[in-house]
Design an enzyme around this catalytic site. Sequence first.
Site, PDB file in Angstrom:
ATOM      1  N   ARG A  57       1.559 -12.221  -0.445  1.00 41.11           N
ATOM      2  CA  ARG A  57       0.194 -12.526  -0.033  1.00 41.11           C
ATOM      3  C   ARG A  57      -0.351 -13.804  -0.656  1.00 41.11           C
ATOM      4  NH1 ARG A  57      -2.307  -8.557   3.582  1.00 41.11           N
ATOM      5  NH2 ARG A  57      -0.741  -6.910   3.674  1.00 41.11           N
ATOM      6  N   ARG A  84       0.833  -1.198   0.000  1.00 40.73           N
ATOM      7  CA  ARG A  84       0.000   0.000   0.000  1.00 40.73           C
ATOM      8  C   ARG A  84       0.870   1.251   0.000  1.00 40.73           C
ATOM      9  NH1 ARG A  84      -1.711   0.651   4.523  1.00 40.73           N
ATOM     10  NH2 ARG A  84      -1.301  -1.297   5.625  1.00 40.73           N
ATOM     11  N   TYR A 133      -1.613  -3.667  -7.305  1.00 42.30           N
ATOM     12  CA  TYR A 133      -1.451  -4.606  -6.209  1.00 42.30           C
ATOM     13  C   TYR A 133      -2.256  -4.240  -4.963  1.00 42.30           C
ATOM     14  CZ  TYR A 133       0.960  -7.790  -3.000  1.00 42.30           C
ATOM     15  OH  TYR A 133       1.251  -8.778  -2.102  1.00 42.30           O
ATOM     16  N   HIS A 176     -11.291  -1.890  10.885  1.00 42.56           N
ATOM     17  CA  HIS A 176     -10.199  -2.779  10.480  1.00 42.56           C
ATOM     18  C   HIS A 176     -10.090  -3.891  11.530  1.00 42.56           C
ATOM     19  CE1 HIS A 176      -5.627  -3.115   9.420  1.00 42.56           C
ATOM     20  NE2 HIS A 176      -6.349  -3.933   8.680  1.00 42.56           N
ATOM     21  N   LYS A 198      -9.534  -1.931   1.294  1.00 38.35           N
ATOM     22  CA  LYS A 198      -9.297  -0.794   2.180  1.00 38.35           C
ATOM     23  C   LYS A 198     -10.013   0.467   1.701  1.00 38.35           C
ATOM     24  CE  LYS A 198      -6.291  -3.416   4.382  1.00 38.35           C
ATOM     25  NZ  LYS A 198      -6.648  -4.153   5.592  1.00 38.35           N
ATOM     26  N   SER A 247      -2.113  -4.016  10.148  1.00 39.52           N
ATOM     27  CA  SER A 247      -1.782  -5.037   9.151  1.00 39.52           C
ATOM     28  C   SER A 247      -0.523  -5.782   9.566  1.00 39.52           C
ATOM     29  CB  SER A 247      -1.581  -4.383   7.785  1.00 39.52           C
ATOM     30  OG  SER A 247      -2.769  -3.766   7.348  1.00 39.52           O
ATOM     31  N   CYS A 278      -0.104  -7.957  11.926  1.00 40.69           N
ATOM     32  CA  CYS A 278       0.065  -8.118  13.367  1.00 40.69           C
ATOM     33  C   CYS A 278      -0.718  -9.304  13.918  1.00 40.69           C
ATOM     34  CB  CYS A 278      -0.344  -6.838  14.096  1.00 40.69           C
ATOM     35  SG  CYS A 278       0.879  -5.513  14.001  1.00 40.69           S
ATOM     36  N   ASP A 288     -10.202  -9.469   8.598  1.00 37.44           N
ATOM     37  CA  ASP A 288      -9.619  -8.152   8.317  1.00 37.44           C
ATOM     38  C   ASP A 288     -10.559  -6.976   8.519  1.00 37.44           C
ATOM     39  OD1 ASP A 288      -7.322  -6.650   7.449  1.00 37.44           O
ATOM     40  OD2 ASP A 288      -8.321  -6.313   5.541  1.00 37.44           O
TER      41      ASP A 288
END
Length: 641
Positions: A424, A106, A253, A282, A262, A304, A306, A329
């Site tokens: 990912r 991102r 991406y 989130h 997001k 993200s 974590c 998520d």
Amino acid sequence: MFRVLKRVSTISFNHHSTINASFLNRKIHSYQLANGFDPAVLPSMVRNFIEDSARLCEPDSIHICDGSESENKMMLNEMQASGTIVSLPKYDNCWLAKTNPADVARVESKTFICTEMKEDAVCIPKKGVTGMLGNWISPQDYEKAILDRFPGSMRGRKMYVVPFSMGPLGSKLSKIGIEITDSPYVVASMRIMTRMGSSVLDLIDDDFVRCLHSIGRPASGIIEMPSWICDPQRTIILHKADKNEIVSYGSAYGGNALLGKKCFALRIGSKIAQREGWLAEHMLILGITAPNGIKRYIAAAFPSACGKTNLAMMMPTLKGFKVECVGDDIAWMKFDKNGQLRAINPENGFFGVAPGTSYETNPNAMKTCLKDTIFTNVASTSDGGVYWEGLEDSIGTNISITDWHGKPWKRGVNNTTSAHPNSRFCAPAKNCPIMDSKWEDPEGVPISAILFGGRRPEGVPLVYEAYNWQHGVMIGSAMRSEATAAAEHKGKVIMHDPMAMRPFLGYNFGKYLQHWLNMEVAGCKMPKIFHVNWFLKGNDGKFLWPGYGENSRVLDWILKRIEGEECFDETSIGKVPCSNSIRLDGLKQEVDMKKLFKIDKEFWLKEVKEIQKFYEEQVGNDLPEAVKNELNGLKERVEQM
């Protein structure tokens, strides 16, 4: 959405001009849907959006996606022919994409919220301080950014029109979007991550979220990597939250391009939630059933990378406990008519961080991604499989590895990682063996607790409970965590990441906090709020808590508190587990409970100062008085320790 005619340098949104049917019929790819689809029967607002986008981007043809298996195979074949993906024969219908190394995460610094007044989008930071709670762009610069990039950006390519639903089709909690893109990788990924296809068009109304995406066309004309076209020097992601509009250019991406994720579910979603009186967060959602048969649902907000996916798919080590996954998520949460907070997972798949995921840490995630999955920027193996850091014990010594750059890689020889740290797997949720039976319930699941947490190597205990809703909002707003590879940050610095929403806010953070405070109303059953920290380290640099399935021991204590059990001690920072209230029976390693729950006065005095500085420099006058009072209360309690 974008009415951009040649030699006209203005953009008007949501216009209702006469449809140029011959233009569309000429451009739409000759493709018949199973229901006898005719472009002429498209809802007028969708036709407007397609027409405007086509005039702006000038594609060679237009394809209206129906979400079918045959269409998906066509997308995969197109990508395979262009070298964007390669097959992974070791698994069932799995594929590997390797991106341009400049397009791997991102791009928070190039992500903007557009409003007339800057203070509606972001807090005004203290003079001389760089704001970290979002980026604002004026309507004039918004239009200029589009006109500098999009005209002709799809020339020579096909434009794909992707109708999708965030949330179960027809749910009152769901929202509809249309993404227009020139990337088959995005189409294939959106099919996994959303409910995508022609059935969405039957539910659409004028409130749908308009998402325009192009991989771009570098101004230099030089395509560095034909298999992964992007324009990283001019990448930009734009949002007009009040108009339900998203524009993304130059990246193919992740959250930059899969605009349902997001951009829609959080940035636009949070603004819609403010308007309509709910929360777009989130957060993972899990269901946990105790040995007594009582089941509770918990939502948890972590930054993200974590551990959201690991917790959402946990295999509890405590006997008799069962964890089921609703989502890993994003959570959309709204109080029902009985005052119960209910949540849906608006997504349809997992876009999980690969490194660190293994049969030891998250066997359910590994089982999930062995079918119908698109991997990105992981390493590949000579037997047709994938590899990343964490899978060292899963492949034989005779198997050779090719890293994400396409170069040979050997463990213990190369000093680089085989997979990108933000690599990912994009896998369908239905593949997960522990998906909750109600994960697609249109009414949502009842939430009993909300967890906040990040990577804190010192000072913050394993778990503590807020004294009340206001205190919990302050705890979430003050959240800090080590930076991760999910964005362009470098190094393991401790960053403020309030509510794990810092990169995903769709409007002014102070107003967002006030919206959280306003959620507490008479007659509503407010979830208890907790803070967790699996990442405490000892002097030797090793984790003090084993984590993963052992985190069920922490959830067990949280369940006790939900049921009202008096199993806590009051401290300056909140309620912590009292002696012997966290079960350690059967734990395979010794843990130092004193260190896990040590409340150090000097650490917390420093923590209060950091939080106060953050509020003063970043939030300023937008900070709600109730949050300021909660911080002052924390400071007084710590000073009296």
